[in-house]
Design a protein around this motif. Sequence first.
Motif, PDB file in Angstrom:
ATOM      1  N   HIS A 170       4.731  30.122 -24.097  1.00 41.88           N
ATOM      2  CA  HIS A 170       4.651  31.433 -23.447  1.00 41.88           C
ATOM      3  C   HIS A 170       3.228  31.981 -23.309  1.00 41.88           C
ATOM      4  O   HIS A 170       2.986  32.806 -22.428  1.00 41.88           O
ATOM      5  CB  HIS A 170       5.495  32.449 -24.217  1.00 41.88           C
ATOM      6  N   LEU A 171       2.314  31.540 -24.168  1.00 44.82           N
ATOM      7  CA  LEU A 171       0.999  32.173 -24.183  1.00 44.82           C
ATOM      8  C   LEU A 171      -0.156  31.234 -23.833  1.00 44.82           C
ATOM      9  O   LEU A 171      -1.157  31.685 -23.266  1.00 44.82           O
ATOM     10  CB  LEU A 171       0.737  32.793 -25.566  1.00 44.82           C
ATOM     11  N   LEU A 172      -0.050  29.964 -24.167  1.00 45.37           N
ATOM     12  CA  LEU A 172      -1.203  29.073 -24.026  1.00 45.37           C
ATOM     13  C   LEU A 172      -1.079  28.058 -22.896  1.00 45.37           C
ATOM     14  O   LEU A 172      -2.073  27.760 -22.227  1.00 45.37           O
ATOM     15  CB  LEU A 172      -1.448  28.327 -25.351  1.00 45.37           C
ATOM     16  N   ARG A 173       0.104  27.520 -22.671  1.00 44.22           N
ATOM     17  CA  ARG A 173       0.256  26.456 -21.684  1.00 44.22           C
ATOM     18  C   ARG A 173       0.093  27.001 -20.260  1.00 44.22           C
ATOM     19  O   ARG A 173       0.787  27.932 -19.871  1.00 44.22           O
ATOM     20  CB  ARG A 173       1.629  25.800 -21.819  1.00 44.22           C
ATOM     21  N   PRO A 174      -0.801  26.438 -19.480  1.00 45.06           N
ATOM     22  CA  PRO A 174      -0.944  26.906 -18.094  1.00 45.06           C
ATOM     23  C   PRO A 174       0.231  26.455 -17.236  1.00 45.06           C
ATOM     24  O   PRO A 174       0.730  25.341 -17.375  1.00 45.06           O
ATOM     25  CB  PRO A 174      -2.255  26.256 -17.630  1.00 45.06           C
ATOM     26  N   GLY A 175       0.703  27.332 -16.364  1.00 42.73           N
ATOM     27  CA  GLY A 175       1.745  26.954 -15.418  1.00 42.73           C
ATOM     28  C   GLY A 175       1.157  26.148 -14.281  1.00 42.73           C
ATOM     29  O   GLY A 175      -0.051  26.169 -14.021  1.00 42.73           O
ATOM     30  N   TYR A 176       2.009  25.422 -13.588  1.00 40.94           N
ATOM     31  CA  TYR A 176       1.567  24.646 -12.437  1.00 40.94           C
ATOM     32  C   TYR A 176       1.242  25.565 -11.261  1.00 40.94           C
ATOM     33  O   TYR A 176       1.837  26.637 -11.112  1.00 40.94           O
ATOM     34  CB  TYR A 176       2.648  23.658 -12.002  1.00 40.94           C
ATOM     35  N   ASP A 177       0.318  25.117 -10.446  1.00 46.34           N
ATOM     36  CA  ASP A 177       0.145  25.704  -9.124  1.00 46.34           C
ATOM     37  C   ASP A 177       1.290  25.142  -8.285  1.00 46.34           C
ATOM     38  O   ASP A 177       1.273  23.980  -7.886  1.00 46.34           O
ATOM     39  CB  ASP A 177      -1.214  25.304  -8.548  1.00 46.34           C
ATOM     40  N   LEU A 178       2.301  25.978  -8.033  1.00 48.15           N
ATOM     41  CA  LEU A 178       3.526  25.470  -7.417  1.00 48.15           C
ATOM     42  C   LEU A 178       3.305  24.970  -5.999  1.00 48.15           C
ATOM     43  O   LEU A 178       3.950  24.010  -5.560  1.00 48.15           O
ATOM     44  CB  LEU A 178       4.608  26.550  -7.441  1.00 48.15           C
ATOM     45  N   LYS A 179       2.388  25.592  -5.287  1.00 47.62           N
ATOM     46  CA  LYS A 179       2.123  25.135  -3.920  1.00 47.62           C
ATOM     47  C   LYS A 179       1.498  23.742  -3.937  1.00 47.62           C
ATOM     48  O   LYS A 179       1.865  22.869  -3.147  1.00 47.62           O
ATOM     49  CB  LYS A 179       1.239  26.124  -3.183  1.00 47.62           C
ATOM     50  N   LYS A 180       0.565  23.519  -4.863  1.00 46.50           N
ATOM     51  CA  LYS A 180      -0.038  22.188  -4.974  1.00 46.50           C
ATOM     52  C   LYS A 180       0.990  21.157  -5.423  1.00 46.50           C
ATOM     53  O   LYS A 180       0.947  19.993  -5.005  1.00 46.50           O
ATOM     54  CB  LYS A 180      -1.203  22.221  -5.962  1.00 46.50           C
ATOM     55  N   ARG A 181       1.925  21.576  -6.271  1.00 45.93           N
ATOM     56  CA  ARG A 181       2.892  20.628  -6.826  1.00 45.93           C
ATOM     57  C   ARG A 181       3.980  20.255  -5.820  1.00 45.93           C
ATOM     58  O   ARG A 181       4.428  19.109  -5.789  1.00 45.93           O
ATOM     59  CB  ARG A 181       3.534  21.216  -8.090  1.00 45.93           C
ATOM     60  N   TYR A 182       4.384  21.212  -4.992  1.00 39.74           N
ATOM     61  CA  TYR A 182       5.549  20.970  -4.143  1.00 39.74           C
ATOM     62  C   TYR A 182       5.295  20.978  -2.642  1.00 39.74           C
ATOM     63  O   TYR A 182       6.172  20.571  -1.876  1.00 39.74           O
ATOM     64  CB  TYR A 182       6.639  22.012  -4.457  1.00 39.74           C
ATOM     65  N   ALA A 183       4.142  21.438  -2.221  1.00 38.34           N
ATOM     66  CA  ALA A 183       3.899  21.567  -0.783  1.00 38.34           C
ATOM     67  C   ALA A 183       3.098  20.391  -0.243  1.00 38.34           C
ATOM     68  O   ALA A 183       2.297  19.772  -0.955  1.00 38.34           O
ATOM     69  CB  ALA A 183       3.169  22.869  -0.484  1.00 38.34           C
ATOM     70  N   SER A 184       3.314  20.105   1.023  1.00 38.45           N
ATOM     71  CA  SER A 184       2.541  19.086   1.728  1.00 38.45           C
ATOM     72  C   SER A 184       1.270  19.709   2.292  1.00 38.45           C
ATOM     73  O   SER A 184       1.239  20.892   2.633  1.00 38.45           O
ATOM     74  CB  SER A 184       3.384  18.496   2.866  1.00 38.45           C
ATOM     75  N   ASP A 185       0.221  18.919   2.381  1.00 35.97           N
ATOM     76  CA  ASP A 185      -1.018  19.413   2.997  1.00 35.97           C
ATOM     77  C   ASP A 185      -0.889  19.548   4.508  1.00 35.97           C
ATOM     78  O   ASP A 185      -1.670  20.267   5.137  1.00 35.97           O
ATOM     79  CB  ASP A 185      -2.183  18.455   2.681  1.00 35.97           C
ATOM     80  N   SER A 186       0.111  18.889   5.080  1.00 36.79           N
ATOM     81  CA  SER A 186       0.194  18.821   6.539  1.00 36.79           C
ATOM     82  C   SER A 186       1.207  19.777   7.161  1.00 36.79           C
ATOM     83  O   SER A 186       1.297  19.884   8.380  1.00 36.79           O
ATOM     84  CB  SER A 186       0.537  17.389   6.974  1.00 36.79           C
ATOM     85  N   SER A 187       2.004  20.468   6.325  1.00 35.65           N
ATOM     86  CA  SER A 187       2.997  21.379   6.888  1.00 35.65           C
ATOM     87  C   SER A 187       3.267  22.530   5.934  1.00 35.65           C
ATOM     88  O   SER A 187       2.995  22.438   4.725  1.00 35.65           O
ATOM     89  CB  SER A 187       4.313  20.637   7.174  1.00 35.65           C
ATOM     90  N   GLU A 188       3.805  23.618   6.475  1.00 37.93           N
ATOM     91  CA  GLU A 188       4.175  24.759   5.651  1.00 37.93           C
ATOM     92  C   GLU A 188       5.378  24.387   4.787  1.00 37.93           C
ATOM     93  O   GLU A 188       6.281  23.676   5.230  1.00 37.93           O
ATOM     94  CB  GLU A 188       4.533  25.956   6.529  1.00 37.93           C
ATOM     95  N   CYS A 189       5.386  24.870   3.550  1.00 43.20           N
ATOM     96  CA  CYS A 189       6.486  24.563   2.636  1.00 43.20           C
ATOM     97  C   CYS A 189       7.386  25.786   2.485  1.00 43.20           C
ATOM     98  O   CYS A 189       6.908  26.920   2.392  1.00 43.20           O
ATOM     99  CB  CYS A 189       5.950  24.141   1.273  1.00 43.20           C
ATOM    100  N   TRP A 190       8.684  25.535   2.448  1.00 42.54           N
ATOM    101  CA  TRP A 190       9.674  26.599   2.379  1.00 42.54           C
ATOM    102  C   TRP A 190      10.463  26.513   1.078  1.00 42.54           C
ATOM    103  O   TRP A 190      10.664  25.441   0.524  1.00 42.54           O
ATOM    104  CB  TRP A 190      10.653  26.498   3.551  1.00 42.54           C
ATOM    105  N   ALA A 191      10.899  27.687   0.621  1.00 39.36           N
ATOM    106  CA  ALA A 191      11.819  27.783  -0.509  1.00 39.36           C
ATOM    107  C   ALA A 191      13.100  28.453  -0.030  1.00 39.36           C
ATOM    108  O   ALA A 191      13.054  29.468   0.660  1.00 39.36           O
ATOM    109  CB  ALA A 191      11.208  28.592  -1.643  1.00 39.36           C
ATOM    110  N   VAL A 192      14.229  27.863  -0.380  1.00 37.63           N
ATOM    111  CA  VAL A 192      15.530  28.451  -0.066  1.00 37.63           C
ATOM    112  C   VAL A 192      15.999  29.224  -1.289  1.00 37.63           C
ATOM    113  O   VAL A 192      16.071  28.669  -2.398  1.00 37.63           O
ATOM    114  CB  VAL A 192      16.565  27.363   0.298  1.00 37.63           C
ATOM    115  N   VAL A 193      16.305  30.502  -1.113  1.00 36.51           N
ATOM    116  CA  VAL A 193      16.745  31.359  -2.221  1.00 36.51           C
ATOM    117  C   VAL A 193      18.086  31.979  -1.846  1.00 36.51           C
ATOM    118  O   VAL A 193      18.174  32.700  -0.851  1.00 36.51           O
ATOM    119  CB  VAL A 193      15.730  32.467  -2.537  1.00 36.51           C
TER     120      VAL A 193
END
Length: 336
Positions: A48-71
Amino acid sequence: METLCNNFPSKLTFGHDAKRTLLVGAFALGTYQGVKLTGNFLAGVWKHLLRPGYDLKKRYASDSSECWAVVTGAAMGIGKEYAKQLGRRGFNILAIDKDESEMEKTQAELSRLGIKVKTIIWDFGKISNAESYEAFEKELKNATNGLDIGILVNNAAEFQQESLDMISVDRLFRASSVNSLTPALLARYFIPKMLARYNNGLKSAIINVGTNAAEIQNPRYKFAVYGASKAYLHILSSGMREVWGDKIDIMTAIPRQTKTPMCPVDYCFTATPRAHVNAILSQLGHESETYGTMTHDIEYYMRFGMFGGFVIDNMIQWLNEGESKKLISAYERRMS
């Protein structure tokens, strides 16, 4: 009988070896509990305090297209917060909800934040057979055509305040349709597409939003129908992770007491949707199952993980009983 009683020792006595064994056992138990507590504390500090979270866009998005999330269930409460926070992290949002009026408000709010939004208005409670699902899937295909979907948040839920002997047949079927079947159908639809992304070098994520009422050790007051219908998603999520967890980040997010329009009362240790979702997204890619906030991890440990926790659990149940009655009354007013 009198002779037997006379022969029974009036006071138990322990020899030196027995006392030593008891002391060693007590010391071992105390040491175990101390090591366990220290380990849990250090793990919690890291999580909760020390571990850095992922950059979600870098982890899940493509460099060549917009990335979408379905909620799903995105018009209010926790779902709305997922849409806002994922949007702020760089994702476009496909929001699905049955409430058209609230969805319009949420879409306008997200647009003001600079988030690109598409919407589907659909009542998952009406997905009751293959034919009704095919109608929804057609709408979903049209809405997602050409979109790169990197995240699915299976959040939509419907609360049932009635006990099993009082609930209507229609409401019982809706519990299964909304809380159990639709998340499975959405996962079924998106998993092949996410596996295709993986084969192209891209990660994806599925967040299955459960509830503490679905956990066997957690008391659920009179809300067994709701808890049971959501327990399906807990098991489904675990099975999905077992099969595809090496290719897709599959997380079971378990909100404990979180104040939303669906749960508008003040239980002990109540969190806000903002705090809960922020914690979940900071743990996505790291955790497979989580309660989200540090407060809820501590609460769970005090009630179910600590020696003698049943005392705290009974006290919290007693304190929460009045709020559960308020929740039932609130839903009865809505339905009247």
